[in-house]
Scaffold this motif. Structure first.
Motif: not given
Ligand SMILES: Nc1ncnc2c1ncn2[C@@H]1O[C@H](COP(=O)(O)OP(=O)(O)O)[C@@H](O)[C@H]1O
Ligand SMILES: [Mg+2]
Lengths: 294, 273
Positions: A165-166, A168-169, A171-172, A180, A183-186, A190
Motif C-alpha cells: 500500500k505504501i 502504491m501511495a 507511485r500515486s 493523492s 485519497m487521504g494520503i499524507n 510519503v
C-alpha cells in the motif's frame, strides 16, 4: 580466455563499484521520481555516512557503529527534506534545486570544519575486507558481496513499490500530489519515506564503497555521487531498474578502461556518456516521455 | 426516482433571486417526509487567489440524501468552492460545516476521513496504476476488508471489472470518469462531490454518467454536483444553485430552475447575444 583472465579482476571490480553506484543512484532516481528534484546533496549524504562510521568506531564497536551510521544517515536525509525542501514545496523548482546545492555545500563545509581538512582513515571492516580468490583473480569479499546485497535490496524495494500500500501511495504521489491528498494520503509522509529509503541505501553503499578506500575527505561524495547521478539519467531518471543498469554499465566500463591501461580516461567516460544521453536520448533508457509535472 | 421527482415538483415554485450574500430560504423544510437534515452547510464562503476573489461570499446547504447541483459558466468559481470544501484551497472567509463539524481548519486528509470525497475536474486517475490499484488508493484510509465494496463498484461499472489489471492511463475518457467516481466511492463517503463529470464526454457516455449519479443517490448517497451541463444536472438534482462570477445568483429546485427563463437563456442553449 587470456583476455578474460587478464580482465577478470577489472570486471569484478566494475561489477562491485557498479553495485555501489547503483545503491546511490536509486536515491537520486526515487527523489526525482516523486519531487522532480535532483537532490544535489545526495552524494554528500553518502560522504557523511562515511565520516559517521569513522567517528562512531572511535567510540563504539562495529556492530553498534554500522547500525548507528545507517540510522544517522537516514535521519540526515529526512531532515534535509524537511528543513530545506519542504518549505519550498510550492515554489518554482529552480528554488528547490538551489536549496539542494546549498545543502550540498553546507555538508561539505561542515565536514571540512569537523575533520579539520584532514583525511580521516576509514576503519577496516572485518569479513568484507578479507581476501577471496575467484579463478585467477584475488579480491576482497566486498567485491562479491556488493552485487549480491544490491540485488537483494533492489528486489525488496521493487516488491515494496509494486506490491504494498505504501508503494502504491508512492507511485500515486509521484504522478499527482493533489489527487493523492484527495485519497487521504499524507503526501509529506510519503515524500519523507522516499528520502528514508534513498538515504538508507546510500549508507549501505557508503559502507561498501569506502571499505575499498583508505580514507574519507569532505569531497569524497563528489565523484561517486556524480557517477550515480549520470547512471540515473542514463537509465531514465525516475526508473529504478534504469538506475541499476546505468550504474552497472558505468562501473564496469570505467574499470575495463582502467584494465586497458587508460586509467586517466576512466572518469571521462561517465561524462561522455552523459553528453551522449542528453544529446540523443534525454529521457534515458526507461525514462517516461516528458510527462513533466505542473 | 419517479416519486422523487414528484416530491421535488410539489415543493412548488421556489426559484428565488439571491440578492445578498445570505443563503437562500430553503431551510430544511421538505414536504416529502424525508428528514432533509443538513449535512453540509456553506456560509459566506470566500476564496481568493492572490488579489483575485474567485468566490465572493456564497452560502448553500446540502441536505442528506439529496443531489444538489452548482451550475455556472467557466470561471464562475465552482471548482474553487469544491476545492475549499475538501481543504485543497484555504478559504479567505466564511465557514463550512459538515455534520456540524467546522472543516475550514482541517487538512484534506482529515476531511476525507470525515466522509467527504471529491471526484476532481478532469478525472485525474492515477495513469500509471492499474484500475484495481486506483480503487485501492480510493480506500487508502480504510483498513478493513474491501471485497464487498469492490464487488459493489464493479457492479455499478462492469466495464471497469473487465479492465481490473489494465493501467488506468490506457482507459477511454468515459472509462476514466467511471474509475474516478468508483475510486471516490471506495472511501465509503457520506457525501460525494463531483466536478464536471460530463466534461469532454460523448453524449451517450454523459447519459451513462448521469444514470450512475442517480443510481448512487438512489442507494442513499448525498451528492454535490458541479456542472456546466446545466440541463442534465438540473434534471437530476433536487436543488440547484446558479453561480456567476463568484456569487450565487439564483437558486431553486432542480425542476424549477430548469424551467426558469433566465437559466434557459443563459445556460440551456438559448443565450441572448
Ligand atoms: N490556482 C489558481 N490561481 C489563480 N487563479 C485561479 C486559480 N484557480 C482558479 N482561479 C481563478 O478563479 C476563478 C474561478 O475559477 P474556478 O473555481 O476554477 O471556476 P469554475 O470551476 O467555475 O470554472 C477563475 O477566474 C480562475 O481563473
Ligand atoms: Mg471548474
Amino acid at each position: 580466455m587470456d583476455f578474460l583472465s587478464k580482465n577478470l579482476p577489472y570486471l569484478l571490480a566494475g561489477i562491485s563499484v557498479g553495485g555501489q553506484y547503483a545503491l546511490i543512484a536509486i536515491g537520486y532516481t526515487m527523489v526525482y521520481g516523486i519531487l522532480r528534484l535532483i537532490n544535489f546533496a545526495h552524494g554528500d549524504i553518502f560522504m557523511v555516512a562515511g565520516l559517521v562510521l569513522i567517528y562512531s568506531t572511535t567510540v563504539f564497536p562495529l556492530y553498534i557503529s554500522i547500525p548507528l551510521t545507517i540510522i544517522v544517515t537516514v535521519i540526515l536525509g529526512m531532515s534535509i527534506e524537511k528543513i530545506a525542501y519542504r518549505p519550498l514545496r510550492n515554489s518554482p523548482r529552480m528554488s528547490v534545486m538551489i536549496s539542494a546545492i546549498g545543502v550540498s555545500y553546507l555538508l561539505q563545509n561542515l565536514a571540512l570544519y569537523i575533520t579539520g581538512g584532514l583525511a580521516q582513515v576509514y576503519p577496516t571492516i572485518p569479513f568484507i575486507s578479507s581476501p577471496i580468490t575467484i579463478g585467477p583473480a584475488t579480491t576482497k569479499v566486498v567485491t562479491i558481496l556488493t552485487p549480491i546485497l544490491m540485488i537483494i535490496l533492489v528486489i525488496g524495494l521493487m516488491q515494496l513499490i509494486n506490491h504494498t500500500k505504501i508503494g502504491m501511495a508512492m507511485r500515486s504521489v509521484s504522478t499527482d500530489f493533489e489527487t493523492s491528498r484527495l485519497m487521504g494520503i499524507n503526501v509529506n509522509n510519503v515524500i519523507s519515506m522516499t528520502f528514508v529509503i534513498g538515504s538508507f541505501l546510500a549508507a549501505i553503499g557508503s559502507l561498501l564503497y569506502f571499505s575499498n578506500y583508505p580514507s574519507v575527505i569532505p569531497t569524497s561524495g563528489g565523484m561517486p555521487g556524480l557517477k550515480a547521478f549520470v547512471a540515473a539519467v542514463f537509465g531514465g531518471i525516475g526508473s529504478i531498474p534504469g538506475a541499476v543498469i546505468g550504474a552497472m554499465l558505468i562501473g564496469i566500463v570505467e574499470n575495463l578502461i582502467k584494465g586497458v591501461g587508460w586509467t586517466t580516461f576512466s572518469d571521462a567516460f561517465t561524462f561522455v556518456l552523459l553528453i551522449f544521453v542528453l544529446l540523443f536520448k534525454p529521457t534515458g533508457l526507461f525514462g517516461e516521455a516528458a510527462t513533466d509535472k505542473v | 426516482m419517479s416519486d422523487k421527482n414528484k416530491n421535488v415538483a410539489s415543493t412548488g415554485n421556489t426559484v428565488g433571486k439571491v440578492t445578498s450574500a445570505g443563503g437562500p430560504g430553503f431551510g430544511n423544510k421538505r414536504e416529502d417526509g424525508l428528514s432533509g437534515r443538513i449535512l453540509l452547510k456553506v456560509s459566506d464562503l470566500k476564496v481568493s487567489y492572490g488579489g483575485i476573489e474567485a468566490v465572493r461570499g456564497i452560502s448553500f446547504d446540502v441536505p442528506e440524501g439529496e443531489i444538489v447541483t452548482l451550475i455556472g459558466a467557466n470561471g464562475a468559481g465552482k471548482s474553487s468552492t469544491l476545492r475549499s470544501i475538501v481543504g485543497l484551497e484555504k478559504p479567505s472567509a466564511g465557514s463550512i460545516t459538515f455534520n456540524g463539524m467546522e472543516l475550514t481548519s482541517m487538512g484534506t486528509e482529515q476531511i476525507v476521513k470525515n466522509g467527504i470525497t471529491l471526484v476532481p475536474e478532469g478525472r485525474r486517475v492515477f495513469v500509471n496504476l492499474s484500475v484495481y490499484e486506483n480503487l485501492r488508493m480510493g480506500a487508502y484510509l480504510r483498513n478493513d476488508d474491501l471485497s464487498k465494496d469492490l464487488d459493489w463498484v464493479y457492479s455499478l461499472f462492469p466495464r471497469l471489472k473487465e479492465r481490473h489489471w489494465q493501467a488506468a492511463g490506457t482507459l477511454s475518457g468515459g472509462e476514466q470518469q467511471m474509475l474516478a467516481i468508483a475510486r471516490a466511492l471506495m472511501s465509503r463517503p457520506q457525501m460525494i462531490m463531483m466536478d464536471e463529470p460530463s466534461l469532454g464526454l460523448a453524449p451517450i457516455i454523459v447519459q451513462e454518467v448521469f444514470d450512475i449519479i442517480r443510481e448512487i443517490n438512489r442507494q442513499g448517497m448525498t451528492i454535490l454536483l458541479v456542472e456546466q451541463n446545466a440541463n442534465m444536472a438540473l434534471k437530476a438534482a433536487d436543488k440547484g444553485y446558479v453561480m456567476e462570477t463568484g456569487r450565487i445568483t439564483l437558486s431553486g429546485s432542480g425542476m424549477d430552475l430548469a424551467e426558469n427563463q433566465e437559466v434557459k437563456e443563459a445556460y440551456l442553449g438559448k443565450a441572448r447575444k
